[in-house]
Structures are given as C-alpha cells and as structure tokens.
Write an enzyme that holds these catalytic residues in place. Sequence first.
Site, mmCIF file in Angstrom:
data_model
loop_
_atom_site.group_PDB
_atom_site.id
_atom_site.type_symbol
_atom_site.label_atom_id
_atom_site.label_comp_id
_atom_site.label_asym_id
_atom_site.label_seq_id
_atom_site.Cartn_x
_atom_site.Cartn_y
_atom_site.Cartn_z
ATOM 1 N N LYS A 206 -7.012 17.098 14.672
ATOM 2 C CA LYS A 206 -8.193 17.575 15.414
ATOM 3 C C LYS A 206 -9.195 16.448 15.637
ATOM 4 O O LYS A 206 -10.287 16.686 16.166
ATOM 5 C CB LYS A 206 -8.880 18.701 14.631
ATOM 6 C CG LYS A 206 -8.004 19.875 14.311
ATOM 7 C CD LYS A 206 -8.777 20.843 13.388
ATOM 8 C CE LYS A 206 -7.823 21.766 12.659
ATOM 9 N NZ LYS A 206 -8.464 22.415 11.515
ATOM 10 N N ARG B 216 11.722 7.458 -0.303
ATOM 11 C CA ARG B 216 11.605 6.911 -1.652
ATOM 12 C C ARG B 216 10.175 6.967 -2.197
ATOM 13 O O ARG B 216 9.942 7.439 -3.314
ATOM 14 C CB ARG B 216 12.068 5.436 -1.676
ATOM 15 C CG ARG B 216 13.548 5.256 -1.780
ATOM 16 C CD ARG B 216 13.971 4.063 -0.979
ATOM 17 N NE ARG B 216 13.784 4.364 0.426
ATOM 18 C CZ ARG B 216 14.716 4.948 1.189
ATOM 19 N NH1 ARG B 216 15.878 5.235 0.684
ATOM 20 N NH2 ARG B 216 14.482 5.248 2.461
ATOM 21 N N THR B 217 9.226 6.464 -1.431
ATOM 22 C CA THR B 217 7.880 6.288 -1.985
ATOM 23 C C THR B 217 7.249 7.642 -2.301
ATOM 24 O O THR B 217 6.707 7.867 -3.382
ATOM 25 C CB THR B 217 6.998 5.488 -1.010
ATOM 26 O OG1 THR B 217 7.715 4.322 -0.610
ATOM 27 C CG2 THR B 217 5.690 5.082 -1.658
ATOM 28 N N HIS C 100 2.740 -3.310 0.784
ATOM 29 C CA HIS C 100 3.339 -2.174 0.077
ATOM 30 C C HIS C 100 3.388 -2.594 -1.400
ATOM 31 O O HIS C 100 4.450 -2.893 -1.951
ATOM 32 C CB HIS C 100 4.739 -1.923 0.641
ATOM 33 C CG HIS C 100 5.352 -0.599 0.288
ATOM 34 N ND1 HIS C 100 4.846 0.232 -0.706
ATOM 35 C CD2 HIS C 100 6.459 0.031 0.784
ATOM 36 C CE1 HIS C 100 5.613 1.318 -0.781
ATOM 37 N NE2 HIS C 100 6.597 1.212 0.103
ATOM 38 N N ARG D 182 -0.083 6.618 2.590
ATOM 39 C CA ARG D 182 0.700 5.769 3.501
ATOM 40 C C ARG D 182 0.132 5.954 4.893
ATOM 41 O O ARG D 182 -0.052 7.089 5.360
ATOM 42 C CB ARG D 182 2.183 6.129 3.493
ATOM 43 C CG ARG D 182 2.944 5.388 4.595
ATOM 44 C CD ARG D 182 4.430 5.466 4.469
ATOM 45 N NE ARG D 182 4.910 4.652 3.365
ATOM 46 C CZ ARG D 182 6.199 4.415 3.124
ATOM 47 N NH1 ARG D 182 7.126 4.937 3.926
ATOM 48 N NH2 ARG D 182 6.577 3.670 2.100
HETATM 49 N N1 CP Z 1 11.026 1.472 0.419
HETATM 50 C C1 CP Z 1 10.305 2.444 1.004
HETATM 51 O O1 CP Z 1 9.078 2.323 1.155
HETATM 52 O O2 CP Z 1 11.037 3.530 1.396
HETATM 53 P P1 CP Z 1 10.423 4.839 2.086
HETATM 54 O O3 CP Z 1 9.909 4.412 3.450
HETATM 55 O O4 CP Z 1 11.554 5.808 2.166
HETATM 56 O O5 CP Z 1 9.284 5.330 1.242
#
Ligand code: CP
Length: 306
Positions: free
Chosen positions: A84, A54-55, A133, A105
Amino acid sequence: MKLHHVIEAQQFDLPTLNHLFNVTEEMERVVARGGINDFHSRLMATLFYEPSTRTRFSFEAAMHRLGGRVISTENAAEFSSVAKGETLEDTIRIVNGYVDVIVLRHNEVGAAKRAAAVSRVPIINAGDGAGQHPTQALLDLYTIRKEIGSIEGLKIAMVGDLAQGRTVRSLAYLLSKFKDVKMYFVAPPLLKMKADILDHLREHQTWFVEETMLDRVLPEVDVVYQTRVQKERFGDRIADYESCRDVYVISQASLQLMKPDAIIMHPLPRLGEISMEVDQDRRAAYFRQAQNGLFVRMALLATLLA
Ligand code: CP
C-alpha cells in the site's frame, strides 16, 4: 560480547568470531538433543522482500530449536502494507512493537542499515540486494574452520558472479581479518569483484589476484567457493546474462585438478555451475555448509537475545 544489530561482516572482530563459533559448537549439541526452551518468551519476525529457502527456514528453525516463537512474511513486498506504499522505516517501527528481533531480507543495498537506524530491537541483515549477507559469511567461515581446521594461511578461489553476489563480498571482508589468507577472484570481466572490496583488501594487506581461467586456479586452492550468476540482478540485460552463465562449471574434470583435501562450497541455490555428479565426491561441502547455517544462526540469536 557486545552485539546488537548484524548489518555487515566488517563489524565482527576475531574475539567475537571465536566466541560465536564456540557457541555454535554448543548449538550443534543442542540440536542433537532436540533443542532447548530457554527463549520461550522471545519472538522473532522474519521480514523477507526477496525469495529465500535456506536463510528464512534456518533462522526460523533456529528460533524454534531455542524454544522461541516466530512471525513471518515471506513476500513482504506483496503481503505486507508495503504493497500500500508503507516505507521500510515505518514497517520496522511498527514491527518493533511486536517482537524482540527482526530478520530482514531486502532487494536494496543499505536497507538493513536504514532499518537499524530506526529500530530498538536487533536487526539482522539476511541479504540486502547486491550489498552484503553477513550471516551467510559467518556460516561459510564456520564451515571452513570445521572442514579444514583453520583459516590462517587459507587459499580460497571465489568463482562466478563476484560483482552481484553479496555472499562473496561479506566473506572477503571476514577473511581479511585472518593472517596469510590468499584470495583468487575468478570471474568474467562483466562480473569482477567490485573496487570497494579490492580497496579494503589492499588496505588490510590481504593477498589477492584476479583471474579468468578457473582451471589455472583449481590445483592451487584449499577452498573453491562457487556462486550462481544472479539473473535477477541483470534486469533487461539478457544478452549480458547469457554471455556470463555457465562460463565456470565445476565438473568431474574439475575434481581431477583439485587437491585431494580441498573442499567445494556454494551458498546455494545452484543452477548449472556445479554438476550433480560432483555431489557424490567427499570434497562437495555445500550441503554440510547449508546445515551449518542452522547452528550459526542459533548461536547468533542466542547471543543477541541473551
Ligand atoms: N544462501 C542463501 O542465502 O540462500 P537463500 O536465498 O535460499 O536464503
């Protein structure tokens, strides 16, 4: 509105949220028209050290819908020079020379803050380990506002892995800014909400209660925010994981206990914690919630890059 890096939910005040959600509503109309080309000269990097559907896709779709361009690594730990031995800081310094915004991320708490400390271009935290998040919390809040009408006076149950789930941590921070919100934290003892969040809520006089029985809470609340027990954060504590998984399952029987106008949310992915049969109920809002991620991230990118 002054916004540069997006690192944690606490940095958003109410006027900023209002502005962002007004832009988000406009972005819904932009997507209905197929997109715009206003950001054709801007470039975004998505740098993902942990898996995502999703993100990453919604950020990349958001940039494309705005007319911008994207470069991406979906497994930075393996497919970038991190493999590396390059540090996160050096990686960020290098990518700064190529793009206008970086969506990061990472598996370590605090990684986005470290990246922001060496970055000229905006860093957007797309999840830092069990930390935060914030863009998920923004889309969660937007979803509640859209589905229920207002946030003030909301009663919300956060359910499942509250110790390791970063989405509930960010959402609790955001909700503490609104009047008369009541939070019900439903978790097994091993996965209780951490003390830093509970201390923050006490400081902001936000009402909360900790519970272990989901069925006691379901008739009370306007939002049931279910979460996945995060197997990947248990390491070799397999027995602990097994003792916590599937403790709380939203099923047809749960629907009977809920208010008729309540909604069920989930940041997704889900495993067994929401039965598939629940998807047919109009109170199941989690797929609409994921769609809202596109609109909110378009608003965020348009604001940061304006
Ligand atoms: N909700 C969410 O962060 O989903 P993903 O891990 O698929 O990005």
